[in-house]
Design a protein around this motif. Sequence first.
Motif, mmCIF file in Angstrom:
data_model
loop_
_atom_site.group_PDB
_atom_site.id
_atom_site.type_symbol
_atom_site.label_atom_id
_atom_site.label_comp_id
_atom_site.label_asym_id
_atom_site.label_seq_id
_atom_site.Cartn_x
_atom_site.Cartn_y
_atom_site.Cartn_z
ATOM 1 N N GLU A 115 0.825 -1.200 0.000
ATOM 2 C CA GLU A 115 0.000 0.000 0.000
ATOM 3 C C GLU A 115 0.863 1.257 0.000
ATOM 4 N N GLU A 116 1.944 1.258 0.763
ATOM 5 C CA GLU A 116 2.840 2.406 0.759
ATOM 6 C C GLU A 116 3.469 2.599 -0.612
ATOM 7 N N HIS A 117 3.821 1.501 -1.266
ATOM 8 C CA HIS A 117 4.393 1.577 -2.616
ATOM 9 C C HIS A 117 3.359 2.109 -3.605
ATOM 10 N N ARG A 118 2.117 1.661 -3.477
ATOM 11 C CA ARG A 118 1.054 2.132 -4.373
ATOM 12 C C ARG A 118 0.851 3.640 -4.207
ATOM 13 N N LEU A 119 0.814 4.097 -2.960
ATOM 14 C CA LEU A 119 0.621 5.520 -2.701
ATOM 15 C C LEU A 119 1.792 6.347 -3.222
ATOM 16 N N LYS A 120 2.991 5.837 -3.057
ATOM 17 C CA LYS A 120 4.169 6.562 -3.548
ATOM 18 C C LYS A 120 4.104 6.727 -5.056
ATOM 19 N N GLY A 121 3.556 5.737 -5.743
ATOM 20 C CA GLY A 121 3.445 5.802 -7.197
ATOM 21 C C GLY A 121 2.423 6.799 -7.691
ATOM 22 N N LEU A 122 1.605 7.332 -6.791
ATOM 23 C CA LEU A 122 0.577 8.298 -7.180
ATOM 24 C C LEU A 122 1.082 9.724 -7.188
ATOM 25 N N THR A 123 2.255 9.977 -6.624
ATOM 26 C CA THR A 123 2.737 11.346 -6.516
ATOM 27 C C THR A 123 2.942 11.944 -7.887
ATOM 28 N N HIS A 124 2.572 13.211 -8.032
ATOM 29 C CA HIS A 124 2.706 13.897 -9.307
ATOM 30 C C HIS A 124 4.165 14.247 -9.544
ATOM 31 N N LYS A 125 4.534 14.334 -10.810
ATOM 32 C CA LYS A 125 5.934 14.591 -11.162
ATOM 33 C C LYS A 125 6.414 15.980 -10.745
ATOM 34 N N LYS A 126 5.473 16.883 -10.457
ATOM 35 C CA LYS A 126 5.867 18.214 -10.023
ATOM 36 C C LYS A 126 6.628 18.144 -8.695
ATOM 37 N N LYS A 127 7.518 19.084 -8.480
ATOM 38 C CA LYS A 127 8.308 19.102 -7.251
ATOM 39 C C LYS A 127 7.517 19.626 -6.058
ATOM 40 N N ASN A 128 6.506 20.446 -6.326
ATOM 41 C CA ASN A 128 5.722 21.044 -5.258
ATOM 42 C C ASN A 128 5.070 19.964 -4.398
ATOM 43 N N SER A 129 5.364 19.953 -3.099
ATOM 44 C CA SER A 129 4.878 18.885 -2.221
ATOM 45 C C SER A 129 3.368 18.940 -2.055
ATOM 46 N N PHE A 130 2.781 20.139 -2.068
ATOM 47 C CA PHE A 130 1.325 20.251 -1.950
ATOM 48 C C PHE A 130 0.649 19.602 -3.155
ATOM 49 N N LEU A 131 1.182 19.833 -4.345
ATOM 50 C CA LEU A 131 0.631 19.191 -5.541
ATOM 51 C C LEU A 131 0.734 17.674 -5.445
ATOM 52 N N LYS A 132 1.844 17.187 -4.961
ATOM 53 C CA LYS A 132 2.022 15.737 -4.818
ATOM 54 C C LYS A 132 1.009 15.159 -3.838
ATOM 55 N N ASP A 133 0.828 15.832 -2.724
ATOM 56 C CA ASP A 133 -0.098 15.322 -1.714
ATOM 57 C C ASP A 133 -1.550 15.447 -2.161
ATOM 58 N N LEU A 134 -1.871 16.484 -2.932
ATOM 59 C CA LEU A 134 -3.214 16.591 -3.499
ATOM 60 C C LEU A 134 -3.499 15.424 -4.432
ATOM 61 N N ALA A 135 -2.498 15.040 -5.221
ATOM 62 C CA ALA A 135 -2.681 13.926 -6.147
ATOM 63 C C ALA A 135 -2.928 12.618 -5.396
ATOM 64 N N ILE A 136 -2.198 12.399 -4.312
ATOM 65 C CA ILE A 136 -2.411 11.192 -3.502
ATOM 66 C C ILE A 136 -3.784 11.239 -2.846
#
Length: 650
Positions: free
Chosen positions: A257-278
Amino acid sequence: MTQVLKFNQPDYDSISTKEWIVTNGIGGYASSSICGANTRRYHGLLVASFNPPTDRRVLVSKLEEKIISAREEFYACSNVYPGKIHPKGFQYLTSFSRMPLPTSVFSNGKHTIAKTVFMRYGKNTTVVEYTNEGEEALLLELTPLLVYRDYHHLFREDKEWTFETRHLAERLIEIIPAKNGPALFFRFTAGIFYPEPHWYKNFEYAREKDRGLDFSEDAKSVGKVSCMLAPGERASMIFSTSLADTEGDPMEWKEEEEHRLKGLTHKKKNSFLKDLAISGDQFLVRRQSSDSYTLIAGYHWFTDWGRDTMIAMRGLIIATGKKEVAKSILHTFLQYLDRGMIPNRFPDLGEHPEYNTIDASLWLFVALHEYDEQFHDTEFIRSVFGKLTQIIQAHDTGTRYDIHVTPEGLLYGGQHGTQLTWMDAKVGDYVVTPRIGCPVEINALWFNALSIYVSFGNLLGFPVAAYVQRIKKLKSVFREHFINEKGYLHDVVIPGHKADDAIRPNQVYAISLPYSPLTNTEAKRVLEVVHQHLYTDYGLRSLSPFHPDFKPIYTGDQWHRDNAYHQGTVWGFLWGEYAMAHLHVHKYSPESRKWVRQHAKKLEEHFYTEDGLYAMSENFDGNNPGHGKGCIQQAWSVGMTLKALLAADK
């Protein structure tokens, strides 16, 4: 970005308002407050979906957790009963982190226990993992509290509910809540089970009380698990509707599950964007009836809604590059196309969709336009073009709820007792904002639908020349009927009869959508009025505070809440729509991009630290917005914020 909330002598009233949710991709979820006290009927460690993504039932309410050492004991759980809190485990909460999985840490200074909750993806299975993070061995006593009910309802002691248990193997128990009912399977990786059947009575749920609903519930204990944990040791409690899904190594499931969630992060560097995608992935589920993807509109209590899906998928799915998922979602709704309309809602029970919406089918055009812009998938557009023709023709000739094109060329809809736009609050037979006639956003969407249809027709080589002159006329008619002498747009018009000049956010769609019927000068003026009356950093008010019907607070029983729902309440998803309009009128200038990023800070703070953690609320009070209201995790709130920030980041 992993944010850890730390606590020193925490106050129950403040920490019990912070909630978490994890989902399983088929409509089920686990959710509670960060201190383990359930505050809603919708909270539970296993809320299973028996007809994905619907027919959700609460099976495991929570776990009672007692930590015992040679010298002392304390609890890592809390409950509210009439007139008191017992036990007061919230006092021992020292930290909470939501990512990658929700983890609460409880300590009395000498002993520390960490509790992590996750679900197996695609399965109605929840795992609760306990880790001894202290320096001494401790005894952990865990008592599952069980219910069996639809997630909208509450549970009470009754002789029907026997909760019979049967030991299938060492540390594996089958629990039958009622005769001939489906089973719950409970496996634990350490300890001994001691049968202790009895009822826990009169839990009180504060959020339900706040909403003017029934708020008291009972739950059944069948026994407790007692396990000794040395420093660093773990024990997992596994609850599932399937015996097969209890088999295996919980540590491997956790890593998966942690691996699946990590794979959802957006390619953008902005951490808020990555967390929104997850965070946004929580809404993506499989619909069993169509064997395809769809989007849950919001947690805890929504299913998949056509309008919400078409709006939310623009940011959650299309802008994040999920091509095949986008196609699947669009197919889900197109296969239910009927009389030129896609469904507004798939109900919790049964398979017959509801079609009481005027705009979901029009939002489909916008989603397809953005799909084509992102993926340049001409063949897919070709495969659905016939359906788009059906939609246009059905609206031209007239369809349900008196939806038709007026002689002027505007799109009209509505009948007494119906609520067809997104402002759809209804209490009994009373429709709060009926908006019968030609609503402004519906006609902005109609203008876009025709424009997109022509664009697709030209792309595919189909004869659409007859629509070009029609679009030109509609642009003129729109401006003639909707622009008022004060420079903003009427909310609803009936040509020759009515013009509602209430200042509402619906006019922003005439600017934010791909095709605007306004000149840039007109659009800037409209946006100035919207900003003056409606804009907050949490979203747009649904009505100007200067209007006599403005309701400043969204609270109370259903009558009061629904009367405020679209009469001033701030809606989070409209922040993203306003941001897109701001970018459009300023031609995506560096200054406009910077403005969007800077003004997202309040929503970012809300996302990480308030209400649903790593989630975005449905709405906020019209005056002094701050604490989230409505659902703690709303698809279009996350989706439109993500879309606007991605657009500003290009």
